[in-house]
Design an enzyme around this catalytic site. Structure first.
Site, mmCIF file in Angstrom:
data_model
loop_
_atom_site.group_PDB
_atom_site.id
_atom_site.type_symbol
_atom_site.label_atom_id
_atom_site.label_comp_id
_atom_site.label_asym_id
_atom_site.label_seq_id
_atom_site.Cartn_x
_atom_site.Cartn_y
_atom_site.Cartn_z
ATOM 1 N N ASP A 31 0.900 -1.396 -0.164
ATOM 2 C CA ASP A 31 -0.116 -0.293 -0.804
ATOM 3 C C ASP A 31 1.108 1.047 0.512
ATOM 4 O O ASP A 31 1.617 1.495 0.692
ATOM 5 C CB ASP A 31 -0.757 0.169 1.483
ATOM 6 C CG ASP A 31 -1.581 0.931 1.496
ATOM 7 O OD1 ASP A 31 -2.772 1.470 0.371
ATOM 8 O OD2 ASP A 31 -0.920 2.316 1.976
ATOM 9 N N GLU A 41 -1.631 -1.746 -5.688
ATOM 10 C CA GLU A 41 -2.855 -0.491 -6.605
ATOM 11 C C GLU A 41 -2.957 -0.074 -7.207
ATOM 12 O O GLU A 41 -0.979 1.011 -7.886
ATOM 13 C CB GLU A 41 -2.974 0.843 -4.915
ATOM 14 C CG GLU A 41 -4.414 -0.266 -4.564
ATOM 15 C CD GLU A 41 -4.339 0.995 -3.349
ATOM 16 O OE1 GLU A 41 -5.467 1.033 -3.263
ATOM 17 O OE2 GLU A 41 -4.209 1.233 -2.663
ATOM 18 N N ASP A 71 -3.616 1.744 6.507
ATOM 19 C CA ASP A 71 -2.783 1.435 5.423
ATOM 20 C C ASP A 71 -1.786 -0.678 5.551
ATOM 21 O O ASP A 71 -1.850 -0.849 4.269
ATOM 22 C CB ASP A 71 -1.098 1.836 5.827
ATOM 23 C CG ASP A 71 -1.412 3.701 5.427
ATOM 24 O OD1 ASP A 71 -2.895 3.805 4.771
ATOM 25 O OD2 ASP A 71 -0.288 3.680 6.136
#
Ligand SMILES: [Zn+2]
Length: 394
Positions: free
Chosen positions: A184, A271, A352
């Site tokens: 992340d 991501e 996170d």
């Protein structure tokens, strides 16, 4: 055969500096000349001409003095720029005219041994430079040279990245300790990582932060100076000298981190942070500074290099909003919520860490965690590498 670039610093003599300057100038001249003709045809909606630089040599004999491969490459680069533009007008703007102040470089190809390196004498031989340029060969390479790009930084240093065809570019491949890894990317921490061994956070490097402060100060001081003044030139040089320091330090950090992650894990999931979209918002400064997109590029090519799988999940995948324990989706989560408590199972999440765990699960291929979004998540092409133009770019 795979290609690998080796970047070396070179130390040209005064005469060679003059020749390089001439070559840069001729390349710029040919670029601008060809661009003008292409743009004219483009505006009149005519077919865009694809001439070779040879047609200018009669009228402009100084072009004969420099490496003709360099001029050919200008033509190829320009044609590629137009092709990219027609393929994707949004992402690739029309090429621009080159100015003397822009970064100066030229690329030449190896044809019949026109480029050679003497490792004993530390010399690089290039077309039109028979005596060779002094080169600092800090590392050896094996294989056939494809091309060399000679470049001059705006504080007057010269570099020559050499593109080499290598038999086996793969460095030694380490056995991965972990099957999957979810990353992340964040503003508070550079990254939060979860793999088989657990979760950890990677801080933004402090020294980078200090260097960037100084960079901003120098930039401000430069833009305050009067145009064409001596002070402005001095400020420009100070800025130019500081800039490579910062980008080297940042690249070094990104390279080491991505290598460590690729070494440790078989599948790496991140991501799709939609860097372009975010850059338009307020977050832009910290994002461009944190070098996320560069980091992803490094991960991608290192994964390819070392036989790992790199997955970039769709940016609609709610990695922060899903409870990694029970799969509940928290639609009320805002960007400011650093921790949250799952109303379904009562687990308290660090935002996170939770996101990175969800990404980690994607790497393990655990569809029960994200039953609805699974289809969106699976962005893998058959060979396990990410598909090139992502949904929102196309
Ligand atoms: Zn829960």
């Amino acid at each position: 055969m795979p290609l690998k670039a080796y970047k070396y610093r070179i130390y040209p003599s005064d005469a060679q500096i003059v020749l390089f300057a001439k070559t840069f100038g001729c390349c710029r001249f040919v670029w601008n000349k060809m661009l003008e003709e292409k743009l004219q045809a483009y505006k009149k909606k005519e077919r865009i001409p694809q001439d070779t630089p040879a047609k200018y040599k009669e009228e402009f004999p100084f072009l004969k003095e420099v490496d003709s491969f360099a001029l050919c490459n200008v033509q190829l680069q320009l044609e590629k720029a137009f092709k990219d533009h027609f393929r994707n007008r949004k992402q690739f703007k029309l090429p621009k005219f080159k100015k003397k102040r822009d970064k100066q470089s030229y690329t030449t190809n190896n044809v019949h041994n026109s480029i050679r390196v003497d490792f004993e004498k530390s010399l690089l031989y290039l077309p039109k430079i028979r005596e060779g340029v002094k080169i600092e060969l800090h590392r050896r390479f094996d294989g056939k040279i494809k091309s060399v790009t000679v470049s001059r930084t705006n504080d007057g240093k010269y570099y020559a990245p050499i593109l080499v065809e290598t038999q086996n570019p793969r460095n030694k491949v380490v056995e991965p300790k972990s099957k999957s890894c979810g990353i992340d990317l964040g503003l508070e921490h550079f990254a939060t990582v979860t793999n088989d061994l657990g979760s950890y956070k990677v801080e933004h490097p402090k020294y980078l932060h200090r260097g960037e402060e100084r960079l901003r100060r120098l930039q401000r001081s430069f833009s305050r100076k009067q145009k064409d003044s001596k002070n402005r030139e001095r400020a420009r040089l100070r800025l130019a000298r500081h800039h490579p320091y910062i980008s080297n330090a940042r690249n070094d950090f990104l390279r080491k981190l991505s290598k460590a992650i690729i070494d440790e894990n078989q599948v790496v999931v991140v991501e799709d942070i939609n860097v372009k979209g975010l850059l338009k918002t307020k977050l832009s400064k910290s994002i461009s500074d944190s070098g996320w997109s560069k980091f992803l590029t490094y991960l991608k090519y290192k994964a390819d290099w070392y036989g790992r799988t790199f997955i970039q999940v769709d940016r609609f995948f709610p990695s922060s909003k899903l409870c990694h324990r029970c799969g509940y989706k928290n639609d009320d989560l805002t960007l400011h919520d650093r921790t949250w408590c799952c109303p379904a199972c009562g687990e308290t999440h660090d935002r996170d860490v939770n996101a990175s765990i969800n990404l980690y699960y994607v790497g393990l291929g655990r569809p029960e965690v994200t039953p609805v979004e699974r289809a969106l998540v699976d962005d893998r092409s058959p060979n396990g590498l990410p598909k090139k133009p992502s949904r929102d770019e196309a």
